[in-house]
Design a protein around this motif. Structure first.
Motif, short mmCIF file in Angstrom:
data_model
loop_
_atom_site.label_atom_id
_atom_site.label_comp_id
_atom_site.label_asym_id
_atom_site.label_seq_id
_atom_site.Cartn_x
_atom_site.Cartn_y
_atom_site.Cartn_z
N GLY A 4 -34.34 5.49 3.17
CA GLY A 4 -35.66 5.78 4.22
C GLY A 4 -36.87 6.33 3.11
O GLY A 4 -37.88 6.87 3.50
N LEU A 5 -36.73 6.13 1.64
CA LEU A 5 -37.52 6.91 0.72
C LEU A 5 -38.66 5.92 0.32
O LEU A 5 -38.12 4.67 0.12
CB LEU A 5 -36.79 7.41 -0.35
N MET A 6 -39.81 6.25 0.19
CA MET A 6 -40.95 5.34 -0.43
C MET A 6 -40.63 5.04 -1.97
O MET A 6 -39.99 6.01 -2.76
CB MET A 6 -41.86 6.08 -0.44
N THR A 7 -41.07 3.94 -2.34
CA THR A 7 -41.04 4.00 -4.05
C THR A 7 -42.42 4.68 -4.44
O THR A 7 -43.22 5.25 -3.77
CB THR A 7 -41.41 2.50 -4.40
N ASP A 66 -27.17 14.55 4.27
CA ASP A 66 -26.95 14.72 5.59
C ASP A 66 -28.30 14.85 6.36
O ASP A 66 -28.11 15.43 7.56
CB ASP A 66 -26.50 16.14 5.58
N VAL A 67 -29.16 14.09 5.92
CA VAL A 67 -30.57 13.78 6.71
C VAL A 67 -30.49 12.39 7.11
O VAL A 67 -30.33 11.55 6.29
CB VAL A 67 -31.57 14.33 5.91
N SER A 68 -30.91 11.96 8.14
CA SER A 68 -31.15 10.59 8.67
C SER A 68 -32.27 10.10 8.09
O SER A 68 -33.21 10.56 7.37
CB SER A 68 -31.38 10.62 10.16
N ALA A 69 -32.26 8.71 7.51
CA ALA A 69 -32.99 8.05 6.93
C ALA A 69 -34.42 8.09 7.65
O ALA A 69 -35.67 8.40 6.95
CB ALA A 69 -32.75 6.54 6.92
N ALA A 70 -34.61 8.26 8.75
CA ALA A 70 -36.04 8.22 9.69
C ALA A 70 -36.46 9.84 9.18
O ALA A 70 -37.60 10.05 9.03
CB ALA A 70 -35.79 8.07 11.14
N ASP A 71 -35.68 10.74 9.30
CA ASP A 71 -35.96 12.04 8.84
C ASP A 71 -36.50 12.32 7.74
O ASP A 71 -37.54 12.93 7.08
CB ASP A 71 -35.13 13.02 9.37
N ARG A 72 -35.66 11.53 6.80
CA ARG A 72 -36.05 11.78 5.31
C ARG A 72 -37.52 11.06 4.85
O ARG A 72 -38.07 11.79 4.24
CB ARG A 72 -34.91 10.94 4.42
N ALA A 73 -37.63 10.01 5.53
CA ALA A 73 -38.92 9.23 5.47
C ALA A 73 -39.94 10.09 5.91
O ALA A 73 -41.10 10.18 5.38
CB ALA A 73 -38.97 8.10 5.98
N ALA A 74 -39.74 10.84 6.97
CA ALA A 74 -40.89 11.84 7.85
C ALA A 74 -41.39 12.71 6.78
O ALA A 74 -42.45 13.24 6.71
CB ALA A 74 -40.63 11.96 9.14
N ILE A 75 -40.28 13.56 6.17
CA ILE A 75 -40.25 14.72 5.40
C ILE A 75 -40.96 14.12 3.96
O ILE A 75 -42.05 14.97 3.65
CB ILE A 75 -38.99 15.16 5.04
N GLN A 76 -40.67 13.03 3.53
CA GLN A 76 -41.35 12.74 2.27
C GLN A 76 -42.65 12.19 2.34
O GLN A 76 -43.61 12.61 1.62
CB GLN A 76 -40.42 11.50 1.60
N ARG A 77 -42.90 11.61 3.58
CA ARG A 77 -44.24 11.39 3.77
C ARG A 77 -45.20 12.54 4.11
O ARG A 77 -46.31 12.65 3.56
CB ARG A 77 -44.27 10.31 5.18
N HIS A 78 -44.60 13.73 4.79
CA HIS A 78 -45.21 14.93 4.82
C HIS A 78 -45.67 15.50 3.58
O HIS A 78 -46.76 16.35 3.56
CB HIS A 78 -44.90 15.69 5.78
N LEU A 79 -44.72 15.39 2.53
CA LEU A 79 -44.97 15.90 1.30
C LEU A 79 -46.29 15.45 0.79
O LEU A 79 -46.88 16.16 0.10
CB LEU A 79 -43.73 15.55 0.63
N ILE A 80 -46.35 13.89 0.85
CA ILE A 80 -47.34 13.40 0.13
C ILE A 80 -48.61 13.75 0.87
O ILE A 80 -49.76 13.99 0.00
CB ILE A 80 -47.06 11.80 -0.17
N GLU A 81 -48.63 13.71 2.23
CA GLU A 81 -49.93 14.24 2.92
C GLU A 81 -50.29 15.56 2.76
O GLU A 81 -51.41 15.68 2.62
CB GLU A 81 -49.59 13.93 4.48
N THR A 82 -49.08 16.48 2.58
CA THR A 82 -49.59 17.88 2.18
C THR A 82 -50.21 17.94 1.08
O THR A 82 -51.33 18.96 1.11
CB THR A 82 -48.58 18.51 2.60
N ILE A 83 -49.89 17.49 -0.14
CA ILE A 83 -50.46 17.55 -1.41
C ILE A 83 -51.83 16.90 -1.19
O ILE A 83 -52.84 17.36 -1.83
CB ILE A 83 -49.78 16.99 -2.27
#
Length: 353
Positions: free
Chosen positions: A277-280, A130-147
């Motif tokens: 919208g997720l990274m490999t 229920d999250v858009s592909a664009a938002d899913r991509a941004a959240i996952q990207r921020h996860l990696i940037e945060t770690i």
């Protein structure tokens, strides 16, 4: 807990109840703006340290405490959670504001701390339905940037030089979690034994040290109510000084586990990541390298195997506590099946099956 919702609240579980009036009186004396009239509920979903929402004076607070009963050695050290989140407050790592720590076990039966409540969403399904592909991509990207941001924190500058030993983290962790596993296992499982033996024999020669979270995954992130970004990293119980690639591998375990394999470990195997919208995994590692200035990652198979081993040991510990009646989650009884999945995945990965 829903897949994309505020954390679910329940009435305080029978095994985690305490004298609420005594707590309210204590907080009124020690916490500014707390008037003593409080409503207390428990968050459902935590597997380790019971966590509560306190509503008082029109404000919301979160309390975390040790679980009742006998505890495994070096587990549930909530004073360390409080210390590291306090230290990280001025860095770029998003954490909740720490408000008070109490080491007097006579107040509610164990030490505890209180922090500010952070509004937001929690996703326990890594595919974020229920999250858009664009938002899913941004959240996952921020996860990696945060770690990556966490691993770049200057340890002496934030006063955490003594937060853990600065060397041989992986070797010590293998032995620590092997002991924890042996103390809590419910039956022998050959794949886990073989994975432990392989890890002991294949430890990387190069050592590194940074702050590590120890349980860095999407389910421990509070996501902004409407924006695709992390507003707080939660659950710092396992944080220490350690090898950053072990932390990163844990964060990337979803790439090696099947969907629906557990509330904390649902995975991406067999999923069309691009359509979501997720990274490999390779793209996630490239992003991490770009943010941390690395030119690549060595020994990834080892670190992933290590993370799967460690996770399997933790999960079996949760299962053992559920049988003893003091795990914080009603789903804990299903953890043994997850342990089998994670341990088998780790052994298959390191041996190239």
């Amino acid at each position: 807990m829903g897949d994309a919702s505020a954390p679910k609240l329940v009435e305080v579980l029978a095994q985690h109840r305490f004298d609420e009036a005594r707590l309210a009186a204590y907080l009124k004396a020690h916490l500014a703006g707390f008037d003593g009239a409080a409503t207390i509920r428990q968050f459902q979903g935590g597997q380790s340290n019971p966590t509560y929402l306190i509503e008082a004076s029109g404000r919301r607070f979160v309390l975390r405490k040790q679980p009742p009963g006998a505890l495994l050695p070096s587990a549930h050290q909530i004073d360390r959670e409080y210390r590291i989140q306090t230290a990280l407050a001025p860095t770029g790592v998003p954490v909740a504001a720490m408000l008070h720590y109490c080491d007097d076990a006579t107040i509610i039966g164990t030490p505890f701390y209180v922090m500010a409540h952070v509004e937001g969403r929690v996703f326990h399904d890594v595919m974020m339905p229920d999250v858009s592909a664009a938002d899913r991509a941004a959240i996952q990207r921020h996860l990696i940037e945060t770690i990556a941001t966490l691993h770049l924190v200057d340890v002496p500058a934030v006063g955490l030089e003594g937060f853990g030993r600065p060397d041989h983290y992986v070797a010590r962790q293998i032995e620590r979690w092997t002991r924890q596993y042996e103390a809590s296992k419910t039956a022998d499982f050959p794949a886990m034994t073989q994975l432990i033996d392989w890890l002991r024999a294949h430890q990387p020669a190069q050592d590194e040290t940074s702050i590590v979270h120890g349980d860095f995954r999407l389910g421990n992130m509070v996501i902004h109510q409407t924006a695709p970004r992390i507003v707080a990293v939660l659950d710092w119980e396992l944080a220490t000084l350690g090898h950053p690639l072990a932390d990163l591998a844990y964060c990337c375990m979803s790439y090696h586990l099947p969907p629906g394999s557990g509330p904390a470990m649902a995975g991406y195997q067999g999923v069309d990541l691009a359509s979501l919208g997720l990274m490999t995994e390779a793209e996630a590692l490239d992003l991490y390298c770009a943010r941390t200035g690395r030119d690549g990652i060595k020994d990834w198979r080892f670190f992933m195997g290590f993370s799967l081993f460690r996770s399997a040991a933790i999960v079996e510990g949760v299962f053992a506590r559920s049988r003893a009646g003091n795990a914080a989650d009603e789903r804990a009884g299903r953890m043994h099946d997850m342990f089998i999945t994670v341990a088998t995945t780790g052994w298959d990965l390191v041996r190239g099956a």
